[in-house]
Design an enzyme around this catalytic site. Structure first.
Site, mmCIF file in Angstrom:
data_model
loop_
_atom_site.group_PDB
_atom_site.id
_atom_site.type_symbol
_atom_site.label_atom_id
_atom_site.label_comp_id
_atom_site.label_asym_id
_atom_site.label_seq_id
_atom_site.Cartn_x
_atom_site.Cartn_y
_atom_site.Cartn_z
ATOM 1 C CB SER A 243 -0.984 -0.008 1.163
ATOM 2 O OG SER A 243 -0.323 0.097 2.391
ATOM 3 C CG ASN A 244 3.735 2.640 2.928
ATOM 4 O OD1 ASN A 244 3.503 3.820 3.149
ATOM 5 N ND2 ASN A 244 3.638 1.702 3.855
ATOM 6 C CG MET B 138 8.115 -7.399 6.081
ATOM 7 S SD MET B 138 8.177 -5.954 7.169
ATOM 8 C CE MET B 138 7.989 -6.761 8.749
ATOM 9 N NE ARG B 139 15.061 -12.117 4.521
ATOM 10 C CZ ARG B 139 15.217 -13.148 5.366
ATOM 11 N NH1 ARG B 139 14.197 -13.580 6.082
ATOM 12 N NH2 ARG B 139 16.395 -13.720 5.500
ATOM 13 C CB ILE B 140 17.788 -7.572 8.700
ATOM 14 C CG1 ILE B 140 16.702 -7.278 9.748
ATOM 15 C CG2 ILE B 140 19.098 -6.854 9.042
ATOM 16 C CD1 ILE B 140 17.031 -7.778 11.135
ATOM 17 C CG LEU B 141 18.403 -4.805 3.117
ATOM 18 C CD1 LEU B 141 18.081 -3.399 2.656
ATOM 19 C CD2 LEU B 141 18.442 -5.778 1.947
ATOM 20 C CG ASN C 98 12.637 0.878 6.469
ATOM 21 O OD1 ASN C 98 11.831 0.303 5.742
ATOM 22 N ND2 ASN C 98 12.725 0.602 7.761
ATOM 23 C CG HIS D 47 10.191 1.370 12.094
ATOM 24 N ND1 HIS D 47 10.319 0.000 11.987
ATOM 25 C CD2 HIS D 47 9.979 1.631 13.401
ATOM 26 C CE1 HIS D 47 10.197 -0.532 13.190
ATOM 27 N NE2 HIS D 47 9.987 0.430 14.067
ATOM 28 C CB SER E 278 10.164 7.184 11.716
ATOM 29 O OG SER E 278 9.640 7.350 13.023
ATOM 30 C CB THR F 206 22.803 3.160 9.173
ATOM 31 O OG1 THR F 206 21.994 2.892 10.334
ATOM 32 C CG2 THR F 206 22.657 4.609 8.771
ATOM 33 C CG ASP G 95 13.875 -0.311 12.330
ATOM 34 O OD1 ASP G 95 13.836 -0.267 11.095
ATOM 35 O OD2 ASP G 95 13.310 -1.200 12.995
ATOM 36 C CD GLU H 24 3.327 3.022 7.737
ATOM 37 O OE1 GLU H 24 3.806 2.447 6.744
ATOM 38 O OE2 GLU H 24 3.058 2.413 8.789
HETATM 39 C C1 GRF Z 1 4.017 -0.621 6.894
HETATM 40 O O1 GRF Z 1 3.359 -0.472 8.124
HETATM 41 C C2 GRF Z 1 5.464 -0.242 7.032
HETATM 42 O O2 GRF Z 1 5.688 0.784 7.955
HETATM 43 C C3 GRF Z 1 6.054 -1.517 7.544
HETATM 44 O O3 GRF Z 1 5.373 -2.541 6.859
HETATM 45 C C4 GRF Z 1 4.090 -2.071 6.457
HETATM 46 C C5 GRF Z 1 3.998 -2.240 4.980
HETATM 47 O O4 GRF Z 1 2.720 -2.042 4.474
HETATM 48 N N1 GRF Z 1 7.488 -1.525 7.375
HETATM 49 P P1 GRF Z 1 2.469 -2.035 2.900
HETATM 50 O O5 GRF Z 1 3.064 -3.320 2.325
HETATM 51 O O6 GRF Z 1 3.114 -0.809 2.329
HETATM 52 O O7 GRF Z 1 0.980 -2.023 2.744
#
Ligand code: GRF
Length: 190
Positions: A17-18, A92-95, A109, A111, A138, A143, A147, A176
């Site tokens: 969605s972002n 959702m992976r740490i780089l 990113n 958060h 945020s 880095t 976060d 967001e």
């Molecule tokens: C968001 O809440 C973002 O802050 C977090 O994961 C969610 C992702 O949502 N890191 P979407 O995939 O953008 O809908």
């Protein structure tokens, strides 16, 4: 950065969605989304990208024996595009340190907390458990430390007495969608 449009890669793992909010405001922000990468083949965000005519690439972390190998595959793909920014949008992976060093200063990113509070997961429940009156989101530079990079912009929401982790997550996510495009624009105007 003063380049219009700036070339960006967006990385996702889920709903996207972002990503959608960035697609919708791409002209206003001044970005050209070169490709959307997902580490999950079933991420709904891939459909959003395809519907918008954007190139997609699935690179599944499960197919690699180490984080470093996965990140090397990401780097190899991203290097074809020479992007100005890499935008993590629910990725959702740490780089690895190697990835962050390769694209130093170019990775953003979002958060779902008012950093430096609640780094990591379950941010909404943790804000509720702490009886906070405000939650939020945020946008920050990425880095080596989770976060923890420079904060570019934040937005807060009020936590109401009836809120639970689900209602709070929804309220924060709505913010967001406004915050991320603004923050990207701010970085590009530096
Ligand atoms: C968001 O809440 C973002 O802050 C977090 O994961 C969610 C992702 O949502 N890191 P979407 O995939 O953008 O809908």
């Amino acid at each position: 950065m003063q380049k219009n449009p700036a070339n960006v890669i967006v990385m996702i793992s889920g709903s996207g969605s972002n990503l959608q909010s960035i697609i919708n405001k791409a002209d206003d922000i001044g970005v050209n989304i070169q490709s959307v990468i997902s580490n999950k083949a079933d991420a709904y965000g891939l459909k959003r990208a395809k519907d918008a005519g954007i190139t997609t690439q699935v690179i599944e972390h499960t197919k690699f024996s180490s984080r470093e190998d996965f990140d090397r595959a990401l780097i190899k793909y991203i290097n074809k595009f020479n992007p100005d920014l890499i935008i993590l949008a629910g990725f959702m992976r740490i780089l690895s340190d190697g990835f962050v060093a390769t694209f130093a200063g170019k990775i953003l990113n979002i958060h779902p907390s008012l950093l430096p509070k609640y780094k990591g997961l379950n941010t909404h429940q943790r804000a509720l458990d702490a009886d906070d009156t405000k939650a939020g989101a945020s946008v920050h530079f990425v880095t080596n430390e989770l976060d923890s990079g420079e904060i570019i912009l934040q937005e807060s929401v009020t936590i109401d007495a009836h809120d639970n982790a689900t209602t709070l997550a929804k309220k924060v996510l709505e913010q967001e969608h406004i915050l991320y495009p603004k923050a990207i624009k701010k970085v590009l105007q530096r």
